[in-house]
Write a protein that holds these residues in place. Sequence first.
Motif, PDB file in Angstrom:
ATOM      1  N   PHE A  13       1.660  28.035 -43.928  1.00 21.61           N
ATOM      2  CA  PHE A  13       1.917  26.250 -44.098  1.00 21.61           C
ATOM      3  C   PHE A  13       3.597  26.134 -44.132  1.00 21.61           C
ATOM      4  N   PHE A  14       3.805  25.096 -43.744  1.00 23.81           N
ATOM      5  CA  PHE A  14       5.088  24.575 -43.766  1.00 23.81           C
ATOM      6  C   PHE A  14       5.683  24.243 -44.997  1.00 23.81           C
ATOM      7  N   LEU A  15       7.017  24.533 -45.174  1.00 21.27           N
ATOM      8  CA  LEU A  15       7.712  24.197 -46.499  1.00 21.27           C
ATOM      9  C   LEU A  15       8.470  22.955 -46.589  1.00 21.27           C
ATOM     10  N   SER A  16       8.705  22.425 -47.745  1.00 27.90           N
ATOM     11  CA  SER A  16       9.329  21.199 -47.944  1.00 27.90           C
ATOM     12  C   SER A  16       9.777  21.348 -49.309  1.00 27.90           C
ATOM     13  N   SER A  17      10.960  20.481 -49.717  1.00 24.42           N
ATOM     14  CA  SER A  17      11.454  20.622 -50.882  1.00 24.42           C
ATOM     15  C   SER A  17      11.251  19.047 -51.685  1.00 24.42           C
ATOM     16  N   VAL A 151      11.899  14.314 -40.616  1.00 23.43           N
ATOM     17  CA  VAL A 151      12.405  14.896 -39.167  1.00 23.43           C
ATOM     18  C   VAL A 151      11.735  16.335 -39.062  1.00 23.43           C
ATOM     19  N   ASN A 152      11.945  16.842 -40.275  1.00 23.96           N
ATOM     20  CA  ASN A 152      10.894  18.250 -40.451  1.00 23.96           C
ATOM     21  C   ASN A 152       9.476  18.329 -40.098  1.00 23.96           C
ATOM     22  N   ALA A 153       9.001  17.310 -40.592  1.00 27.51           N
ATOM     23  CA  ALA A 153       7.842  16.978 -40.609  1.00 27.51           C
ATOM     24  C   ALA A 153       7.255  16.509 -39.071  1.00 27.51           C
ATOM     25  N   LEU A 154       8.044  15.847 -38.438  1.00 25.11           N
ATOM     26  CA  LEU A 154       7.871  15.406 -37.135  1.00 25.11           C
ATOM     27  C   LEU A 154       7.717  16.594 -36.240  1.00 25.11           C
ATOM     28  N   GLY A 155       8.826  17.584 -36.592  1.00 21.47           N
ATOM     29  CA  GLY A 155       8.774  19.071 -35.759  1.00 21.47           C
ATOM     30  C   GLY A 155       7.445  19.531 -36.092  1.00 21.47           C
ATOM     31  N   VAL A 156       6.988  19.751 -37.116  1.00 21.01           N
ATOM     32  CA  VAL A 156       5.601  20.423 -37.510  1.00 21.01           C
ATOM     33  C   VAL A 156       4.605  19.650 -36.652  1.00 21.01           C
ATOM     34  N   ALA A 157       4.346  18.503 -36.720  1.00 23.25           N
ATOM     35  CA  ALA A 157       3.420  17.662 -36.209  1.00 23.25           C
ATOM     36  C   ALA A 157       3.250  17.760 -34.788  1.00 23.25           C
ATOM     37  N   PHE A 171      13.327  19.817 -34.914  1.00 29.16           N
ATOM     38  CA  PHE A 171      13.685  20.794 -35.762  1.00 29.16           C
ATOM     39  C   PHE A 171      15.542  20.939 -35.675  1.00 29.16           C
ATOM     40  N   ASN A 172      16.016  20.922 -34.268  1.00 29.01           N
ATOM     41  CA  ASN A 172      17.448  20.679 -34.078  1.00 29.01           C
ATOM     42  C   ASN A 172      17.909  19.541 -34.916  1.00 29.01           C
ATOM     43  N   ILE A 173      17.444  18.448 -35.001  1.00 29.48           N
ATOM     44  CA  ILE A 173      17.892  17.429 -35.721  1.00 29.48           C
ATOM     45  C   ILE A 173      17.951  17.751 -37.333  1.00 29.48           C
ATOM     46  N   ALA A 174      16.822  18.435 -37.707  1.00 28.72           N
ATOM     47  CA  ALA A 174      16.690  18.765 -39.269  1.00 28.72           C
ATOM     48  C   ALA A 174      17.609  19.536 -39.564  1.00 28.72           C
ATOM     49  N   VAL A 175      17.793  20.673 -38.655  1.00 29.49           N
ATOM     50  CA  VAL A 175      18.953  21.716 -39.145  1.00 29.49           C
ATOM     51  C   VAL A 175      20.142  21.270 -39.239  1.00 29.49           C
ATOM     52  N   ALA A 176      20.623  20.278 -38.413  1.00 28.43           N
ATOM     53  CA  ALA A 176      21.677  19.414 -38.616  1.00 28.43           C
ATOM     54  C   ALA A 176      21.889  18.456 -39.847  1.00 28.43           C
TER      55      ALA A 176
END
Length: 249
Positions: A13-17, A151-157, A171-176
């Motif tokens: 499962f994808f992680l979030s904080s 943004v991270n959740a969009l990458g997962v979806a 994912f690249n946007i989220a990392v930045a």
Amino acid sequence: MLSIRLNLLMILFFLSSCAAFDLKKSGYNPAIFSQEDKIQLKYAISFERSQRYKEALEIHRDLYKKHKDSRYLVYKLGDNYRKSNDCQNAKIFYQQILQDYVDGKIKQDDPIYLDVLEGVGICKIQEGKYQAAIEILSVIFEIDASRWRTVNALGVAYALSDNTDESNKYFNIAVALDDSQYIIFNNRALACAFSYDYEGAIDNQQKALGLIEDGNLHREKLEFNLALLYGLVGDFENARMILSQYLSE
């Protein structure tokens, strides 16, 4: 295929904080809470930080019985139900806040409105409704492109919708955008695993582990994810080496 993917999603499962929550704009009104209530709220925050969401939920549920007009408690109930994997109840409380938006009580760019939309979008992912998740999360992205959790959740979806190019873009946007880069690399590993790129998945999972501190509560989950990935490629020696830290033979 959908059932297989949902089963894998439960494992990898994808992680979030925890989201940065603005109390001033959340409907939190300290005047309505007694000193005893405030102590209970501090306990709830402590439980959330320890990922003990069901215990936080119990506290918020008890307080909600006394303060049903508190938008803060409504949001917290929805969020903790979601984090306890109960999206059915989460959406009941999220809907109350969405109705406040419809009624003009909160604005589109209000943090609590965007937090709730984000929660609904993540619920759609958990339910396997990836296109619906993308549509909801894209609305948030258009309003505020700096929200890395969205943004991270969009990458997962997108990854779960087999759209690797769009997935990598987000994912690249989220990392930045955020310091919690281990979360994004974990989720990139999940995306690679769903496209059967296990080598890429292992590489991203190793990067995630290289970015996380030993005391972080997510570390064990990352280790188990890496062990599973090793198992999927038949590298049982490395999988066993990781699992032996946590499990008996």
